[in-house]
Design a protein around this motif. Structure first.
Motif, PDB file in Angstrom:
ATOM      1  N   ARG A 108      -0.500 -42.809  -7.842  1.00 56.44           N
ATOM      2  CA  ARG A 108      -1.897 -42.443  -7.556  1.00 56.44           C
ATOM      3  C   ARG A 108      -2.785 -42.663  -8.780  1.00 56.44           C
ATOM      4  N   GLU A 109      -2.368 -42.178  -9.963  1.00 58.80           N
ATOM      5  CA  GLU A 109      -3.175 -42.335 -11.191  1.00 58.80           C
ATOM      6  C   GLU A 109      -3.292 -43.785 -11.617  1.00 58.80           C
ATOM      7  N   PRO A 110      -2.206 -44.588 -11.626  1.00 64.95           N
ATOM      8  CA  PRO A 110      -2.349 -46.008 -12.005  1.00 64.95           C
ATOM      9  C   PRO A 110      -3.282 -46.769 -11.072  1.00 64.95           C
ATOM     10  N   ILE A 111      -3.326 -46.354  -9.792  1.00 64.63           N
ATOM     11  CA  ILE A 111      -4.226 -47.056  -8.866  1.00 64.63           C
ATOM     12  C   ILE A 111      -5.679 -46.739  -9.210  1.00 64.63           C
ATOM     13  N   LYS A 112      -5.940 -45.434  -9.511  1.00 62.06           N
ATOM     14  CA  LYS A 112      -7.305 -45.059  -9.883  1.00 62.06           C
ATOM     15  C   LYS A 112      -7.734 -45.754 -11.161  1.00 62.06           C
ATOM     16  N   ALA A 113      -6.795 -45.865 -12.107  1.00 65.08           N
ATOM     17  CA  ALA A 113      -7.122 -46.514 -13.391  1.00 65.08           C
ATOM     18  C   ALA A 113      -7.103 -48.034 -13.281  1.00 65.08           C
ATOM     19  N   LYS A 114      -6.831 -48.532 -12.083  1.00 62.13           N
ATOM     20  CA  LYS A 114      -6.766 -49.966 -11.809  1.00 62.13           C
ATOM     21  C   LYS A 114      -5.689 -50.675 -12.648  1.00 62.13           C
ATOM     22  N   ALA A 115      -4.638 -49.880 -13.007  1.00 57.47           N
ATOM     23  CA  ALA A 115      -3.495 -50.513 -13.663  1.00 57.47           C
ATOM     24  C   ALA A 115      -2.714 -51.352 -12.654  1.00 57.47           C
ATOM     25  N   ILE A 116      -2.777 -50.899 -11.421  1.00 56.89           N
ATOM     26  CA  ILE A 116      -2.215 -51.698 -10.318  1.00 56.89           C
ATOM     27  C   ILE A 116      -3.384 -52.289  -9.572  1.00 56.89           C
ATOM     28  N   LYS A 117      -3.533 -53.600  -9.651  1.00 57.71           N
ATOM     29  CA  LYS A 117      -4.723 -54.244  -9.119  1.00 57.71           C
ATOM     30  C   LYS A 117      -4.738 -54.260  -7.589  1.00 57.71           C
ATOM     31  N   ASP A 118      -3.591 -54.378  -6.948  1.00 54.86           N
ATOM     32  CA  ASP A 118      -3.554 -54.496  -5.480  1.00 54.86           C
ATOM     33  C   ASP A 118      -2.410 -53.633  -4.954  1.00 54.86           C
ATOM     34  N   PHE A 119      -2.741 -52.634  -4.187  1.00 56.96           N
ATOM     35  CA  PHE A 119      -1.736 -51.755  -3.588  1.00 56.96           C
ATOM     36  C   PHE A 119      -2.021 -51.670  -2.096  1.00 56.96           C
ATOM     37  N   GLU A 120      -0.986 -51.991  -1.287  1.00 53.37           N
ATOM     38  CA  GLU A 120      -1.178 -52.039   0.169  1.00 53.37           C
ATOM     39  C   GLU A 120      -0.012 -51.350   0.855  1.00 53.37           C
ATOM     40  N   VAL A 121      -0.363 -50.465   1.784  1.00 53.90           N
ATOM     41  CA  VAL A 121       0.657 -49.784   2.584  1.00 53.90           C
ATOM     42  C   VAL A 121       0.662 -50.393   3.972  1.00 53.90           C
ATOM     43  N   ILE A 122       1.790 -50.973   4.354  1.00 53.05           N
ATOM     44  CA  ILE A 122       1.920 -51.627   5.666  1.00 53.05           C
ATOM     45  C   ILE A 122       2.716 -50.712   6.582  1.00 53.05           C
ATOM     46  N   ILE A 123       2.136 -50.375   7.714  1.00 53.30           N
ATOM     47  CA  ILE A 123       2.824 -49.509   8.684  1.00 53.30           C
ATOM     48  C   ILE A 123       3.630 -50.397   9.629  1.00 53.30           C
ATOM     49  N   PRO A 124       5.007 -50.311   9.609  1.00 52.01           N
ATOM     50  CA  PRO A 124       5.830 -51.176  10.478  1.00 52.01           C
ATOM     51  C   PRO A 124       5.631 -50.820  11.944  1.00 52.01           C
ATOM     52  N   ASP A 182       9.092 -48.099 -14.829  1.00 54.79           N
ATOM     53  CA  ASP A 182       8.871 -48.568 -16.202  1.00 54.79           C
ATOM     54  C   ASP A 182       7.758 -49.608 -16.249  1.00 54.79           C
ATOM     55  N   GLN A 183       7.760 -50.512 -15.286  1.00 58.78           N
ATOM     56  CA  GLN A 183       6.735 -51.566 -15.264  1.00 58.78           C
ATOM     57  C   GLN A 183       5.344 -50.986 -14.972  1.00 58.78           C
ATOM     58  N   ILE A 184       5.309 -49.926 -14.132  1.00 62.38           N
ATOM     59  CA  ILE A 184       4.015 -49.271 -13.859  1.00 62.38           C
ATOM     60  C   ILE A 184       3.488 -48.611 -15.121  1.00 62.38           C
ATOM     61  N   GLN A 185       4.351 -47.978 -15.881  1.00 58.81           N
ATOM     62  CA  GLN A 185       3.930 -47.284 -17.103  1.00 58.81           C
ATOM     63  C   GLN A 185       3.343 -48.252 -18.132  1.00 58.81           C
ATOM     64  N   ILE A 186       3.914 -49.436 -18.230  1.00 62.39           N
ATOM     65  CA  ILE A 186       3.410 -50.399 -19.229  1.00 62.39           C
ATOM     66  C   ILE A 186       2.300 -51.271 -18.662  1.00 62.39           C
ATOM     67  N   GLY A 187       1.926 -51.020 -17.382  1.00 64.97           N
ATOM     68  CA  GLY A 187       0.815 -51.744 -16.776  1.00 64.97           C
ATOM     69  C   GLY A 187       1.128 -53.189 -16.460  1.00 64.97           C
ATOM     70  N   PRO A 215      13.473 -44.378  -2.862  1.00 64.05           N
ATOM     71  CA  PRO A 215      14.289 -43.279  -2.314  1.00 64.05           C
ATOM     72  C   PRO A 215      13.449 -42.206  -1.641  1.00 64.05           C
ATOM     73  N   ASP A 216      12.233 -41.923  -2.213  1.00 63.49           N
ATOM     74  CA  ASP A 216      11.368 -40.873  -1.652  1.00 63.49           C
ATOM     75  C   ASP A 216       9.939 -41.394  -1.696  1.00 63.49           C
ATOM     76  N   VAL A 217       9.385 -41.743  -0.524  1.00 65.08           N
ATOM     77  CA  VAL A 217       8.064 -42.387  -0.469  1.00 65.08           C
ATOM     78  C   VAL A 217       6.956 -41.446  -0.947  1.00 65.08           C
ATOM     79  N   SER A 218       7.022 -40.152  -0.578  1.00 66.24           N
ATOM     80  CA  SER A 218       5.951 -39.215  -0.967  1.00 66.24           C
ATOM     81  C   SER A 218       5.907 -39.034  -2.482  1.00 66.24           C
ATOM     82  N   SER A 219       7.084 -38.940  -3.097  1.00 69.71           N
ATOM     83  CA  SER A 219       7.124 -38.816  -4.560  1.00 69.71           C
ATOM     84  C   SER A 219       6.592 -40.081  -5.214  1.00 69.71           C
ATOM     85  N   PHE A 220       6.907 -41.231  -4.620  1.00 67.35           N
ATOM     86  CA  PHE A 220       6.433 -42.499  -5.173  1.00 67.35           C
ATOM     87  C   PHE A 220       4.901 -42.584  -5.106  1.00 67.35           C
ATOM     88  N   MET A 221       4.310 -42.085  -3.997  1.00 66.83           N
ATOM     89  CA  MET A 221       2.847 -42.115  -3.871  1.00 66.83           C
ATOM     90  C   MET A 221       2.194 -41.261  -4.967  1.00 66.83           C
TER      91      MET A 221
END
Length: 604
Positions: A86-102, A40-45, A76-82
């Motif tokens: 993907r679109e909000p990241i391209k539109a820069k709705a999410i300013k900082d997105f980082e994937v950390i490999i444990p 919901d928060q991603i949708q409203i930016g 619950p499902d990382v691939s579905s979440f990615m």
């Protein structure tokens, strides 16, 4: 075992600390939110930053409440979440997105939980075995057949014959045992055989166990102690196994003493009881008989045993070669009581008015345990009264407290009940004064004490071992004095005389059936206490006389009671003024000492 107990305390403390730390850490961390909240928060930016580590997303909102802009969301499902972001990241709705490999954990990290469970299980099992084998725990796992006897070798607080008073002859009998253990060669050279077993017999509280402890302290050899009830278990064969183990230990530590307290619990006559006996108990007794008679000559293991029921012990246990010697520890006489009081008075500050010889005279029938309890109660009363020493007043109060029980001064009595109790007790006191040739009134009280609504205490002027027929008749007259006083003065009788009637009937029946004091039946006794019947000697007695004799016994008992009651009535009627004087004084004061009673009786 103590080591494991100490470790367990530290483990518990450590776990508690970890819980507190975890709680404190969680209280200051980000709030956990649902996955739908993040979408919901991603949708409203309104998402500023997402750090994805494995399936955990650390989310920072652009616009959130103060102090509540950081959240944790479990994906619950990382691939579905990615795909969703993907679109909000391209539109820069999410300013900082980082994937950390444990980082990949070493292989041994995965087995730590399993290894920890195994270690805890091993520690628990070792602790359990320690518990089952330590301290003679015969009722624990893997140690049923082990003896529960406790061995004492060098006790710093050891008891010697100097701590035992009022049993001089008994000590002399046992000193031979001590001398044999110290100097066995002296006896062997003369061809003497020291008794293999010594049975201490006597009423409860006379000092049987204390004498056994004194033998141990004097001899300075290993001393095994066990109770008769410790042998028998619910599992068949355990008792016999424990007997074998006990004697094996004793032989390894010879010369030594084995003390079996309350031996009647295991040495009861075989064949007695419902159904013919208890198989497990009889197996234990059989093993005990074998072990006691299986010693070699002068092997150095001596059995001491104590009981207050020698009549129910199996005859095979009492024969020479097992218990060769029987030492009777009876009630102390006046000299013995004085010596016992001196022992127990050590360390107690007594006032100058305390005369132990007078106290010994006023405590006939007291055992050593009674006298110890008496002085202890006196010390407690003195402490309650904030005294620095123990006076004769506290000791006298302690005597009545031990015999009668504590006084119930808070109990409210009606005037009618108070008057009835006063005349009842006055009747007893006047009867004692008029008929008794041996007893003297010590105190009269109408204050309830123990189970009694009041009491009249009287004491013999000297110790006596036997009672004549005249003495027994005096006891009946004194017992009936309270009932007679009620009938004369109040014109009715009450239930308060139940105990007195029980005493009078018991004495009268004993005169006829036990002591041959009947004029009609002569020197005959009736009833055989050792007669065995189908349901066992402990449950019933067989009658060895006819119904005609039973009826004659009842008539004789009634005749004695009736004649004594008639005598009591006439005696009190002839001294009615003295009865009134004592009763009125009791109503006024509630308690009269012996000297006060004597003055009232003489002046009335």
């Amino acid at each position: 075992m103590k080591y494991f107990k100490n470790i367990s305390i530290y483990i518990v403390l450590f776990v508690i600390i970890l819980i507190f730390v975890a709680v404190a850490t969680n209280n200051g961390g980000p709030t956990v939110e649902k996955y739908s909240f993040l979408l919901d928060q991603i949708q409203i930016g309104n998402v500023k930053e997402i750090k994805l580590e494995g399936s955990t997303a650390n989310v920072t909102l652009s616009k959130g409440e103060q102090g509540k802009d950081k959240y944790i969301v479990y994906i619950p499902d990382v691939s579905s979440f990615m795909d969703e972001v993907r679109e909000p990241i391209k539109a820069k709705a999410i300013k900082d997105f980082e994937v950390i490999i444990p980082p990949t954990a070493p292989w041994w990290v995965a087995i730590i939980p399993t290894l920890g469970i195994i270690i805890i299980f091993v520690l628990f099992w070792v602790f359990f075995l320690q518990q089952s084998q330590g301290g003679g725990g015969g009722n624990r796992v893997m140690s049923f057949g082990k003896s529960r006897a406790k061995m004492t070798i060098d006790d710093k607080k050891k008891i010697t014959f100097n701590d035992v008073a009022g049993a001089d002859e008994e000590k002399e009998e046992l000193k031979e045992i001590v001398e044999f253990l110290k100097q066995p060669k002296k006896f062997v050279e003369l061809g003497a055989r020291i008794p293999k077993g010594v049975l201490l017999v006597g009423p409860p509280g006379t000092g049987k166990t204390l004498l056994a402890k004194a033998v141990s302290g004097e001899a300075g050899v290993p001393f095994f102690t066990i109770s008769g009830s410790d042998f028998v278990e619910m599992f068949v064969g355990v008792g016999a196994s424990r007997v074998r183990d006990l004697f094996d230990q004793a032989k390894k530590n010879s010369p030594c003493i084995v003390f079996i307290d309350e031996i009647d619990a295991v040495g009861r006559h075989r064949g007695a009881g419902l159904g013919g006996g208890h198989d497990e108990r009889e197996q234990t007794l059989n093993q005990l008989l074998v072990e006691m008679d299986g010693f070699g000559v002068n092997e150095g293991v001596i059995i001491l045993a104590a009981t207050n029921r020698p009549d129910i012990l199996d005859p095979a246990l009492l024969r020479p070669g097992r218990f060769d010697r029987r030492v009777v520890v009876g009630l102390p006489d006046i000299k013995g009581r004085e010596e016992i009081l001196k022992v127990h008075a050590r360390g107690k500050p007594l006032a100058e008015d305390v005369k132990l010889d007078d106290l010994a005279k006023s405590t006939p029938g007291f055992t050593g345990a009674d006298l110890e309890n008496l002085l202890n109660e006196a010390a407690l009363l003195a402490a309650r009264n904030n005294r620095t020493n123990i006076t004769m007043a506290e000791i006298k109060e302690a005597v009545f407290k031990v015999v009668m029980g504590p006084e119930k001064k808070s109990r409210v009595m009606s005037e009618t009940e108070k008057k009835l109790t006063a005349y009842h007790e006055a009747g007893h006191a006047v009867a004692v004064k008029l008929v008794s040739t041996t007893d003297k009134v010590d105190r009269i009280s109408i204050i309830p004490a123990g189970m009694a609504g009041g009491y009249t205490a009287y004491k013999p002027e000297e110790d006596k071992s036997y009672s004549t027929k005249a003495n027994l008749l005096e006891r009946i007259v004194i017992a009936l004095g309270g009932r007679a006083a009620e009938e004369i003065v109040l014109g009715e009788i009450s239930t308060g005389a139940y105990g007195d009637l029980k005493t009078a009937n018991g004495v009268a029946r004993g005169m006829i059936t036990k002591y041959g004091m009947s004029e009609k039946l002569g020197n005959l006794i009736f009833g055989n206490e050792n007669e065995e019947v189908f349901i066992g000697r402990d449950f019933a007695q067989a009658r060895n006389y006819s119904e005609e004799i039973a009826a004659e016994i009842d008539r004789e008992v009634k005749s004695i009671i009736d004649s004594c009651y008639e005598k009591t009535l006439n005696m009190l009627k002839d001294n009615i003024s003295k009865l009134h004087a004592v009763a009125n004084a009791l109503i006024e004061k509630e308690k009269l000492e012996g000297q006060e009673f004597e003055e009232l009786f003489a002046g009335a």
